[in-house]
Design a protein around this motif. Structure first.
Motif, PDB file in Angstrom:
ATOM      1  N   HIS A  13      10.702  -2.244   2.609  1.00 57.34           N
ATOM      2  CA  HIS A  13      10.002  -3.314   1.786  1.00 57.34           C
ATOM      3  C   HIS A  13       9.513  -3.998   3.572  1.00 57.34           C
ATOM      4  CE1 HIS A  13      10.316  -1.848  -2.361  1.00 57.34           C
ATOM      5  NE2 HIS A  13       9.231  -1.714  -1.866  1.00 57.34           N
ATOM      6  N   TRP A  14       8.601  -4.172   4.042  1.00 53.51           N
ATOM      7  CA  TRP A  14       7.928  -5.046   5.115  1.00 53.51           C
ATOM      8  C   TRP A  14       7.107  -6.613   4.624  1.00 53.51           C
ATOM      9  CZ3 TRP A  14      11.500  -4.249   9.527  1.00 53.51           C
ATOM     10  CH2 TRP A  14      11.602  -3.875   9.623  1.00 53.51           C
ATOM     11  N   GLN A  15       7.272  -7.827   5.366  1.00 50.65           N
ATOM     12  CA  GLN A  15       6.609  -8.765   5.077  1.00 50.65           C
ATOM     13  C   GLN A  15       5.607  -9.409   6.726  1.00 50.65           C
ATOM     14  OE1 GLN A  15       9.581 -11.111   3.230  1.00 50.65           O
ATOM     15  NE2 GLN A  15       8.134 -12.514   4.060  1.00 50.65           N
ATOM     16  N   GLU A  16       4.495  -9.568   6.367  1.00 49.47           N
ATOM     17  CA  GLU A  16       4.335 -10.096   8.098  1.00 49.47           C
ATOM     18  C   GLU A  16       4.961 -11.812   8.034  1.00 49.47           C
ATOM     19  OE1 GLU A  16       0.203 -10.954   8.649  1.00 49.47           O
ATOM     20  OE2 GLU A  16      -0.363  -8.960   8.371  1.00 49.47           O
ATOM     21  N   ILE A  17       6.181 -11.497   9.272  1.00 51.18           N
ATOM     22  CA  ILE A  17       6.426 -13.483   9.353  1.00 51.18           C
ATOM     23  C   ILE A  17       5.022 -14.376  10.680  1.00 51.18           C
ATOM     24  CG2 ILE A  17       8.426 -14.541  10.247  1.00 51.18           C
ATOM     25  CD1 ILE A  17      10.152 -12.234   9.347  1.00 51.18           C
ATOM     26  N   TYR A  18       5.000 -13.804  12.292  1.00 52.68           N
ATOM     27  CA  TYR A  18       4.286 -13.846  12.350  1.00 52.68           C
ATOM     28  C   TYR A  18       2.945 -13.432  13.489  1.00 52.68           C
ATOM     29  CZ  TYR A  18       3.378 -15.801  16.951  1.00 52.68           C
ATOM     30  OH  TYR A  18       1.770 -16.163  18.820  1.00 52.68           O
ATOM     31  N   THR A  19       2.331 -13.655  13.842  1.00 45.73           N
ATOM     32  CA  THR A  19       0.899 -13.138  14.126  1.00 45.73           C
ATOM     33  C   THR A  19      -0.116 -13.965  14.898  1.00 45.73           C
ATOM     34  OG1 THR A  19      -0.289 -13.418  12.508  1.00 45.73           O
ATOM     35  CG2 THR A  19       0.542 -11.496  12.844  1.00 45.73           C
ATOM     36  N   GLY A  20       0.259 -13.742  16.756  1.00 50.13           N
ATOM     37  CA  GLY A  20      -0.615 -14.642  17.651  1.00 50.13           C
ATOM     38  C   GLY A  20      -0.312 -14.485  18.500  1.00 50.13           C
ATOM     39  N   GLY A  31       9.284   2.688   2.865  1.00 49.93           N
ATOM     40  CA  GLY A  31       9.933   3.746   4.457  1.00 49.93           C
ATOM     41  C   GLY A  31       8.261   4.265   4.711  1.00 49.93           C
ATOM     42  N   GLU A  32       7.431   3.935   4.525  1.00 47.49           N
ATOM     43  CA  GLU A  32       5.748   5.204   4.644  1.00 47.49           C
ATOM     44  C   GLU A  32       4.792   3.900   5.070  1.00 47.49           C
ATOM     45  OE1 GLU A  32       3.792   7.792   1.468  1.00 47.49           O
ATOM     46  OE2 GLU A  32       6.162   8.452   1.930  1.00 47.49           O
ATOM     47  N   GLY A  33       4.765   5.319   6.361  1.00 47.17           N
ATOM     48  CA  GLY A  33       3.641   4.364   7.005  1.00 47.17           C
ATOM     49  C   GLY A  33       3.730   2.620   7.108  1.00 47.17           C
ATOM     50  N   ASP A  34       2.067   2.240   7.689  1.00 47.49           N
ATOM     51  CA  ASP A  34       2.448   0.380   7.999  1.00 47.49           C
ATOM     52  C   ASP A  34       2.736  -0.850   7.022  1.00 47.49           C
ATOM     53  OD1 ASP A  34       0.008   0.405   6.814  1.00 47.49           O
ATOM     54  OD2 ASP A  34      -0.994   0.098   8.849  1.00 47.49           O
ATOM     55  N   GLN A  43      -2.862  -5.672   9.872  1.00 48.10           N
ATOM     56  CA  GLN A  43      -4.628  -5.422   9.736  1.00 48.10           C
ATOM     57  C   GLN A  43      -5.254  -5.798  10.287  1.00 48.10           C
ATOM     58  OE1 GLN A  43      -5.039  -1.686   8.547  1.00 48.10           O
ATOM     59  NE2 GLN A  43      -2.443  -1.287   8.447  1.00 48.10           N
ATOM     60  N   GLN A  44      -5.594  -6.995   9.872  1.00 43.49           N
ATOM     61  CA  GLN A  44      -5.825  -8.234  10.975  1.00 43.49           C
ATOM     62  C   GLN A  44      -5.720  -7.702  12.427  1.00 43.49           C
ATOM     63  OE1 GLN A  44      -6.981 -12.135   9.430  1.00 43.49           O
ATOM     64  NE2 GLN A  44      -7.733 -12.099  11.362  1.00 43.49           N
ATOM     65  N   LEU A  45      -5.043  -8.149  12.860  1.00 37.23           N
ATOM     66  CA  LEU A  45      -4.159  -8.017  13.976  1.00 37.23           C
ATOM     67  C   LEU A  45      -4.221  -6.862  14.747  1.00 37.23           C
ATOM     68  CD1 LEU A  45      -2.711  -9.775  16.418  1.00 37.23           C
ATOM     69  CD2 LEU A  45      -0.330  -8.094  15.432  1.00 37.23           C
ATOM     70  N   GLN A  46      -4.261  -6.089  14.019  1.00 40.07           N
ATOM     71  CA  GLN A  46      -4.654  -4.533  15.180  1.00 40.07           C
ATOM     72  C   GLN A  46      -6.405  -3.817  14.869  1.00 40.07           C
ATOM     73  OE1 GLN A  46      -2.849  -0.682  12.960  1.00 40.07           O
ATOM     74  NE2 GLN A  46      -1.968  -1.624  11.971  1.00 40.07           N
ATOM     75  N   LYS A  47      -7.409  -4.734  14.104  1.00 41.97           N
ATOM     76  CA  LYS A  47      -8.458  -4.800  14.900  1.00 41.97           C
ATOM     77  C   LYS A  47      -8.914  -5.715  15.350  1.00 41.97           C
ATOM     78  CE  LYS A  47      -9.723  -3.512   9.814  1.00 41.97           C
ATOM     79  NZ  LYS A  47     -10.583  -4.150   8.074  1.00 41.97           N
ATOM     80  N   GLN A  48      -8.195  -7.239  15.910  1.00 40.23           N
ATOM     81  CA  GLN A  48      -8.841  -7.961  16.842  1.00 40.23           C
ATOM     82  C   GLN A  48      -8.184  -7.609  18.236  1.00 40.23           C
ATOM     83  OE1 GLN A  48      -6.390 -12.030  16.226  1.00 40.23           O
ATOM     84  NE2 GLN A  48      -5.930 -11.664  18.640  1.00 40.23           N
ATOM     85  N   HIS A  49      -6.955  -6.589  17.512  1.00 37.54           N
ATOM     86  CA  HIS A  49      -6.322  -5.955  19.204  1.00 37.54           C
ATOM     87  C   HIS A  49      -7.756  -4.851  19.766  1.00 37.54           C
ATOM     88  CE1 HIS A  49      -2.175  -6.566  20.251  1.00 37.54           C
ATOM     89  NE2 HIS A  49      -2.390  -7.852  19.817  1.00 37.54           N
ATOM     90  N   GLN A  50      -8.433  -3.586  18.661  1.00 36.81           N
ATOM     91  CA  GLN A  50      -9.057  -2.933  19.079  1.00 36.81           C
ATOM     92  C   GLN A  50     -10.439  -3.890  19.810  1.00 36.81           C
ATOM     93  OE1 GLN A  50      -9.945  -1.040  15.311  1.00 36.81           O
ATOM     94  NE2 GLN A  50      -8.034  -0.362  15.382  1.00 36.81           N
ATOM     95  N   VAL A  51     -11.294  -4.907  19.106  1.00 34.04           N
ATOM     96  CA  VAL A  51     -12.581  -5.680  19.440  1.00 34.04           C
ATOM     97  C   VAL A  51     -11.834  -6.131  21.004  1.00 34.04           C
ATOM     98  CG1 VAL A  51     -14.111  -7.383  18.722  1.00 34.04           C
ATOM     99  CG2 VAL A  51     -12.673  -5.691  17.083  1.00 34.04           C
ATOM    100  N   GLU A  52     -10.717  -6.507  21.259  1.00 30.13           N
ATOM    101  CA  GLU A  52     -10.988  -7.872  22.385  1.00 30.13           C
ATOM    102  C   GLU A  52     -10.044  -6.652  23.437  1.00 30.13           C
ATOM    103  OE1 GLU A  52      -8.372 -10.131  21.470  1.00 30.13           O
ATOM    104  OE2 GLU A  52      -9.780 -11.418  20.222  1.00 30.13           O
TER     105      GLU A  52
END
Length: 392
Positions: free
Chosen positions: A94-101, A42-45, A50-59
């Protein structure tokens, strides 16, 4: 012979160790990586996206934010957002990435842990697409329809509904084909709890609302509630068996919304005005007569979010107040006979909820790039614990 026994015993020990190391209760296809065991519950992200967050920042795109949340049971759930879906199999610890796109997910609806639908847009586009998955959400394909739905609702793997602002459609083959359902003239919101039983909020052109019901799949509709009002801005309706709730909107202004909430626990034969929220910006709430409470959850002027109905008489309503910058829930455990708004304690503007019983539920602060958090409650919303956060 002894050497052969030792070899067999060693092989069995290795096999047992490998079995013990396998993940339990995974999301979707089971091929997705789980969060690291060192992540504190239950703490943070949780180190995800992380990769998607960086991509959003760059674009130069918007920061990541949540749009919807759905739990199938008290352990397995998903939360969606602008270009991602995350999932948990241990109630959000706990969490896991299911989809990014590319898909900007607006709504998710899974019938089980593998098969689901979503409404999503593509970057810089407004049109919503109906997309489908059969591997828990890792991969998506466009459904075979040209209809632009506003809402979707799955009953099971084969049966489901799609809704536009004025129409309703059904499928009995998993979304391969959609058939229009007859709805009353001036329908502004329809909802079907099964293939036969449905509800419609009908606007009266001169002002006010009618709540209609069908028990034969839309062939015939009967009047169940009529509410006088100067406005006719539509509403929302929710049903679970004989438990039915109708949100009827008044006007809005100054970030405030006027609305009434009516409830019934006998299939619409008798109703009670539960919430009647008048606001300075939106004027009087639809209807007349004394209501149980004069404000909805999350004041001042809170906007109603989605509802969750549990069993015969338990109901939860999410609420968000842009003016107060808080979100909260209201609830009843005996249908339309009582209502309690829980004091707001969560920062945000809008919220979506998903409850699996009359105490345990999850709340996602949605459509906010600065306050995107998933919370969990074990006491019906009295207290909340952070389970995932994008907050910096």
């Amino acid at each position: 012979m002894n050497l052969k026994k030792k070899s067999i015993n060693r092989s069995l020990r290795i096999l047992i160790i490998l079995v013990l190391l396998l993940p339990l209760g995974g999301i979707g296809s089971g091929s997705l990586a789980t969060a690291t065991s060192t992540t504190v519950c239950g703490e943070g992200d949780h180190g995800l996206l992380q990769q998607l967050q960086k991509q959003h920042q760059v674009e130069g795109q918007s920061a990541l934010y949540f749009t919807d949340i759905q739990f199938l049971n008290d352990r397995i759930g998903r939360a969606s957002g602008n270009g991602f879906i995350i999932g948990t199999s241990d109630a959000g610890c706990h969490w896991q990435e299911i989809y990014t796109g590319q898909w900007q997910i607006a709504q998710i609806d899974f019938s089980n842990n593998k098969n689901g639908w979503a409404l999503a847009t593509l970057p810089s586009q407004q049109k919503k697409h109906l997309i489908q998955t059969s591997d828990g959400g890792s991969h998506w394909k466009n459904a075979n329809t040209s209809i632009t739905f506003d809402r979707i609702d799955l009953l099971n793997d084969k049966e489901g509904f799609g809704y536009t602002a004025t129409s309703a459609y059904k499928t009995v083959d998993g979304g391969e084909n959609f058939t229009p359902i007859p709805t009353p003239v001036n329908n502004r919101y329809a909802f079907f709890s099964d293939m036969k039983t449905g509800w419609s909020i009908v606007v009266i052109p001169s002002g006010g609302y009618k709540v209609m019901k069908t028990v034969d799949g839309g062939k015939h509709w009967s009047l169940k509630l009529k509410v006088a009002a100067d406005s006719h801005n539509g509403g929302e309706i929710y049903s679970n068996g004989n438990q039915v709730w109708a949100v009827l909107y008044g006007e809005s202004g100054m970030s405030q919304v006027s609305y009434s909430l009516y409830g019934s626990t006998d299939g619409g034969s008798h109703w009670n005005r539960v919430i009647a929220q008048d606001t300075a910006g939106g004027g009087p709430a639809p209807g007349s007569g004394k209501a149980i409470v004069s404000k909805g959850p999350a004041s001042p002027g809170g906007h109603p979010g989605n509802m969750q109905l549990i069993g015969k008489s338990t109901a939860f309503l999410a609420g968000g107040s842009p003016a107060g910058e808080v979100v909260s829930v209201g609830s009843s455990y005996n249908g339309e006979k009582s209502w309690t708004n829980i004091t707001p304690s969560i920062e945000g503007y809008d919220a979506r909820i998903s409850f699996t019983d009359n105490k345990k539920g999850w709340l996602a602060v949605v459509n906010s790039s600065t306050k995107s958090v998933v919370y969990m409650t074990k006491d019906g919303g009295v207290s909340w614990n952070v389970k995932f956060s994008f907050m910096k």
